[in-house]
Write a protein that holds these residues in place. Structure first.
Motif, PDB file in Angstrom:
ATOM      1  N   ILE A 139       0.828  -1.211   0.000  1.00 40.28           N
ATOM      2  CA  ILE A 139       0.000   0.000   0.000  1.00 40.28           C
ATOM      3  C   ILE A 139       0.867   1.268   0.000  1.00 40.28           C
ATOM      4  O   ILE A 139       0.617   2.175  -0.798  1.00 40.28           O
ATOM      5  N   PRO A 140       1.903   1.328   0.859  1.00 39.94           N
ATOM      6  CA  PRO A 140       2.782   2.503   0.769  1.00 39.94           C
ATOM      7  C   PRO A 140       3.368   2.697  -0.630  1.00 39.94           C
ATOM      8  O   PRO A 140       3.439   3.821  -1.127  1.00 39.94           O
ATOM      9  N   LEU A 169       2.046   1.720  -3.456  1.00 36.08           N
ATOM     10  CA  LEU A 169       0.974   2.178  -4.336  1.00 36.08           C
ATOM     11  C   LEU A 169       0.753   3.679  -4.154  1.00 36.08           C
ATOM     12  O   LEU A 169       0.627   4.426  -5.122  1.00 36.08           O
ATOM     13  N   LYS A 170       0.754   4.111  -2.893  1.00 29.91           N
ATOM     14  CA  LYS A 170       0.587   5.541  -2.620  1.00 29.91           C
ATOM     15  C   LYS A 170       1.696   6.350  -3.273  1.00 29.91           C
ATOM     16  O   LYS A 170       1.459   7.434  -3.794  1.00 29.91           O
ATOM     17  N   MET A 171       2.913   5.794  -3.229  1.00 34.46           N
ATOM     18  CA  MET A 171       4.044   6.515  -3.811  1.00 34.46           C
ATOM     19  C   MET A 171       3.907   6.584  -5.330  1.00 34.46           C
ATOM     20  O   MET A 171       4.187   7.618  -5.931  1.00 34.46           O
ATOM     21  N   ALA A 183       8.834   8.997   2.218  1.00 31.82           N
ATOM     22  CA  ALA A 183       8.222   7.900   1.460  1.00 31.82           C
ATOM     23  C   ALA A 183       7.020   7.356   2.212  1.00 31.82           C
ATOM     24  O   ALA A 183       5.999   7.025   1.635  1.00 31.82           O
ATOM     25  N   ALA A 184       7.150   7.310   3.547  1.00 32.85           N
ATOM     26  CA  ALA A 184       6.077   6.742   4.356  1.00 32.85           C
ATOM     27  C   ALA A 184       4.836   7.618   4.338  1.00 32.85           C
ATOM     28  O   ALA A 184       3.722   7.125   4.330  1.00 32.85           O
ATOM     29  N   SER A 195       3.986   9.736   1.992  1.00 33.15           N
ATOM     30  CA  SER A 195       3.673  10.239   0.661  1.00 33.15           C
ATOM     31  C   SER A 195       2.192  10.088   0.374  1.00 33.15           C
ATOM     32  O   SER A 195       1.456   9.531   1.161  1.00 33.15           O
ATOM     33  N   GLY A 196       1.793  10.531  -0.770  1.00 31.88           N
ATOM     34  CA  GLY A 196       0.409  10.285  -1.194  1.00 31.88           C
ATOM     35  C   GLY A 196      -0.565  11.184  -0.467  1.00 31.88           C
ATOM     36  O   GLY A 196      -1.189  12.041  -1.067  1.00 31.88           O
ATOM     37  N   GLU A 202      -7.254   3.048   0.151  1.00 29.28           N
ATOM     38  CA  GLU A 202      -6.006   3.295   0.876  1.00 29.28           C
ATOM     39  C   GLU A 202      -5.002   4.005  -0.013  1.00 29.28           C
ATOM     40  O   GLU A 202      -4.309   4.919   0.413  1.00 29.28           O
ATOM     41  N   GLY A 203      -4.921   3.552  -1.253  1.00 29.94           N
ATOM     42  CA  GLY A 203      -3.916   4.087  -2.163  1.00 29.94           C
ATOM     43  C   GLY A 203      -4.345   5.364  -2.847  1.00 29.94           C
ATOM     44  O   GLY A 203      -3.583   5.964  -3.599  1.00 29.94           O
TER      45      GLY A 203
END
Lengths: 309, 485
Positions: free
Chosen positions: A136-137, A139-141, B21-22, B24-25, B133-134
């Motif tokens: 998931i992290p 994917l977020k990135m 990185a943690a 992000s998004g 989530e993403g």
């Protein structure tokens, strides 16, 4: 050595070979049975598969309809395009980690630099991290990049831009590449570090630099282990379901690999479950070709680094 | 500068990189302000560059992502710009079902200048969580369970249906169906499709030959069961095996009988968790179902036992005459052996009758899908409104029937929407819609409304153990109560 003794030993050996192959064949048959059943069922109609076990088929009931159905171009389920997608994922995800890991393994094995041991330990210990926690992290990135807004001054630094590559095969092979790296480096390092020291020394004396040694000596000598790893990695990425589903999912159904496409074949309430055996054999065909093409390297490569001498 | 200071600076930089990185998004989606916008613009430029360089077949995909990012920006600014693109995901993925859905959507999209894409996935339930989530969630999702819709609504993920949309769509549905999309008094979902569960499949010709009448009440159904046994015929086909969902047909039976013996009020309390499974009313229903199945000679199970027989495998024995009746939802038409005639008066044709109830209320158990929206844009609400109307139902029915083989084929699609064009449906589907129209009480499949731990967990598994005779009804009920979160 006299002739009779050779003869009797030959007979005994032949008998031994013959007898010892019986349980082998028995085991092989038992292990093959599920696949055989699947294969037979892939040629049977829905009602046939539902009605009786595969061992009760009569050959004249066979049909290739299931295979035609799974390949028919349609809205969601065609396997033809998904096979190309699978290749677009598996080939980069096999070649890229091997190329990078070969350089890294050579560096770890034969270039003396400070902190080499600790860096190697860290690399290998990353093997223990399950990839699921990072999905998931990641994917977020891929969607939003990595940014940091500095406190007080309100300035945002962008470490990784928002590529927005979710829903593409790039996101999948990039992820595979990352997660393959520790094991690739570990395996290749064990092999490359076991190459005899003498050839490196003589090459050095002849004036070869690291790049020449790597390119002209190490790579040709490492072909078995490279091929073995390529088989592993190709099979793993070809059969991967989780990463493809997470990174592509419903965002772009045109980019889904075969595994996810097959899962969708079964249909609502499993009403098309009879297509799964055919789908499974389409999916398995490519890895089988790869395996048989490279299998002579397989055993040699598996032993890589296990015997230092 | 000495070496150790370099090292510590490097470590700091590394830690910083990990940290960013943690988190992000979230930054891009949540953070407002010029800085974030600037970053977003820069990111888009990069995407454009990538697109130009790598072109090829990924061109279109990157473009779509580009659009999606603009959506995010639009949301940040609080504006609701019309992007002309709407994405929809859902669990239906059969070629005929998903294809018909897309056809119906495309027809609306072309008429209104909206590019609508539907994607069906076998793993929709897991995928929608990942997407949320993403930050890659679709504009609209199709929910097969009101329970999941309610979860997302309570988490603040779903958007409330605007009053004007709700006002115009609610006129298309009876109060019961419309209520399936209501969460704590607020409308989050719009009904979109209905499956009828209170049905018994049978062969009219065989009933006629044996001189049996279609039972009009629950008592008559029990009497028919006994009479068939006495005549040497097996009345029921029952199989509840369904892989990891084994036991769900049993829960359907329990819900249907519950609705008949305990009434809709008790049913609502039970589904909401206010009435325990261990309550004598519920335990009584468990026992009544099992008592019916356990009557000697009452059940034909294709694989030897009820819990080992796949629910899909009940079509063949019904057609072969191994049993007289099979209680299963409207979608079971898809599991009849190929070429089985439906409700056309021929010798081997299968038909349905209403799973009867005592009294006049004729309660029905239904299932179906609801649509919920994740993004607030005018074209999203336009599509939502369309999905809840009769035009959509008619377009989908026409396309799905065509995909299933044209005239004379059952589409498998059913709706309780008002104003659906009945002439598009086959006689069998028409009789199902008539049953729905005549029902005074309609309740949604209870296991889809209960928390997943129960409705998609212990209710199935404990129910299966009970059917197997491993536990008593009370033991099963207490185990289910214990698992209620």
């Amino acid at each position: 050595m006299s002739t009779p003794s050779t003869g009797s030993r030959g007979l005994g050996a032949r008998l031994y070979r013959g007898l010892s192959s019986v349980p082998m064949w028995a085991f092989a048959l038992v292990w093959l049975l599920p696949s055989l059943g699947l294969f037979v069922n892939s040629f049977r109609t829905r009602d046939g598969q539902r009605g009786s076990g595969f061992w009760r088929t009569v050959p004249d009931q066979f049909t290739i309809e299931n295979y035609q159905t799974v390949f028919e171009a349609n809205t969601v389920n065609s396997l033809g395009v998904s096979l190309l997608n699978s290749l677009a994922i598996s080939i980069p995800a096999t070649i890229i980690p091997i190329s990078i890991a070969a350089f890294a393994a050579y560096g770890f094995a034969w270039i003396d630099f400070k902190g080499r041991k600790w860096l190697f330990i860290i690399t290998v210990s990353i093997l223990a991290i399950p990839l699921q926690v990072a999905l998931i992290p990641l994917l977020k990135m891929y969607v939003g990049g990595a940014h940091l807004t500095l406190p007080f001054i309100g300035k945002t630094l962008t470490f990784i831009p928002a590529w927005g590559i979710n829903g593409t095969s790039t996101a999948v092979w990039l992820t595979h590449t990352g997660f393959a790296m520790p094991f690739a480096i570990f395996l290749l390092h064990n092999y490359i570090s076991s190459l005899p020291k003498d050839i490196f020394e003589s090459a050095r004396i002849d004036g070869a630099d690291h790049f020449t040694i790597f390119w002209r000596l190490v790579l040709p000598l490492s072909i078995p282990v490279l091929a073995a790893f390529a088989i592993f990695q190709f099979l793993w990425t070809w059969n991967d379901f989780l990463i493809a589903l997470t990174m592509i999912g419903s965002a772009n159904p045109d980019a889904l690999p075969t595994t996810v496409a097959i899962a969708n074949l079964a249909g609502d309430f499993g009403r098309n479950e009879h297509l799964l055996p055919a789908g499974a054999f389409v999916q398995a065909f490519v890895p089988l070709v790869v395996f048989f093409a490279l299998q002579r390297y397989f055993v040699r490569g598996l032993l890589a680094g296990s015997i230092k001498g | 500068m000495n070496l150790s200071r370099w090292k510590s600076m490097l470590a700091l930089l590394f830690a910083l990189a990990l940290f960013t990185a943690a988190c992000s998004g979230d930054e891009v989606v949540d953070a407002a302000g010029d800085a974030a916008d600037a970053a977003g613009d820069a990111a888009e430029d990069v995407v454009d560059d990538v697109t130009d360089d790598d072109a090829m077949e990924e061109d279109d995909d990157a473009m779509e992502d580009d659009d999606a990012m603009e959506d995010d920006d639009a949301m940040e600014d609080g504006a609701m710009e019309d992007t002309g693109v709407v994405t929809i995901t859902g669990p239906e993925r059969d070629e005929s079902e998903a294809g018909a859905l897309q056809t119906a959507l495309s027809a609306f999209g072309e008429a209104n200048g909206i590019d609508i894409t539907y994607t069906g996935s076998a793993d929709w339930e897991a995928e929608i969580n990942v997407a949320l989530e993403g930050g890659t969630e679709p504009d609209i999702s199709i929910f097969p369970q009101p329970g999941k819709l309610a979860d997302f609504a309570r988490d603040g993920r779903l958007l409330e249906v605007p009053a004007d949309t709700a006002a115009s769509v609610s006129a298309n549905w009876d109060a019961g169906s419309w209520g399936f999309g209501t969460v704590d008094g607020t409308q989050f979902g719009i009904p979109n499709k209905t499956d009828l569960k209170s049905l018994v499949w049978y062969q009219p010709a065989r009933f006629e030959a044996l001189g049996y009448e279609i039972p009009e009440s629950w008592d008559e159904l029990l009497a028919l069961t006994d009479q068939a046994i006495a005549d040497g015929n097996t009345p029921w086909c029952v199989g509840i095996e369904s892989g990891q969902a084994t036991g769900w047909p049993f829960t359907d039976w329990v819900e249907d009988v519950m609705l008949r013996t305990a009434g809709p009020e008790a049913y609502d309390q039970w589904v909401a968790g206010d009435l325990d499974f261990a309550d004598p009313q519920v335990v009584g229903v468990f026992e009544a179902v099992k008592e019916l199945w356990d009557r000697p000679g009452a059940v034909y199970a294709d694989s030897g036992s009820i819990s080992a027989t796949a629910f899909q495998a009940n079509g063949q024995p019904l057609v072969d005459g191994d049993c007289l009746m099979h209680r299963q939802a409207s979608f079971f038409s898809a599991f009849m052996p190929e070429g089985t005639p439906v409700a056309d008066g021929s010798e081997g044709a299968v038909d349905v009758f209403y799973f009867p109830a005592n009294g006049d209320s004729r309660p029905i158990l239904v299932a179906g899908t609801l649509v919920g929206a994740f993004h607030d844009r005018p074209e999203v609400w336009a599509v939502m409104e369309y999905l809840g109307g009769p035009e959509f139902a008619n377009a989908r029915q026409a396309a799905q029937k065509e995909a299933k083989g044209g005239d004379g084929s059952l589409s498998g699609f059913l709706t309780a929407v008002k104003g659906a064009d009945l002439s598009l449906y086959e006689p069998l589907a028409q009789s199902m819609m008539e049953i729905m129209a005549n029902a005074e009480v309609a309740r949604f499949d209870g296991s889809d409304l209960m928390p997943a731990d129960v409705g998609a967990g212990t209710f199935w598994s404990e129910g299966t153990s009970f059917v197997n005779g491993d536990v008593t009804a009370l033991e099963a009920a207490e185990a289910i109560d214990a698992s209620w979160p």
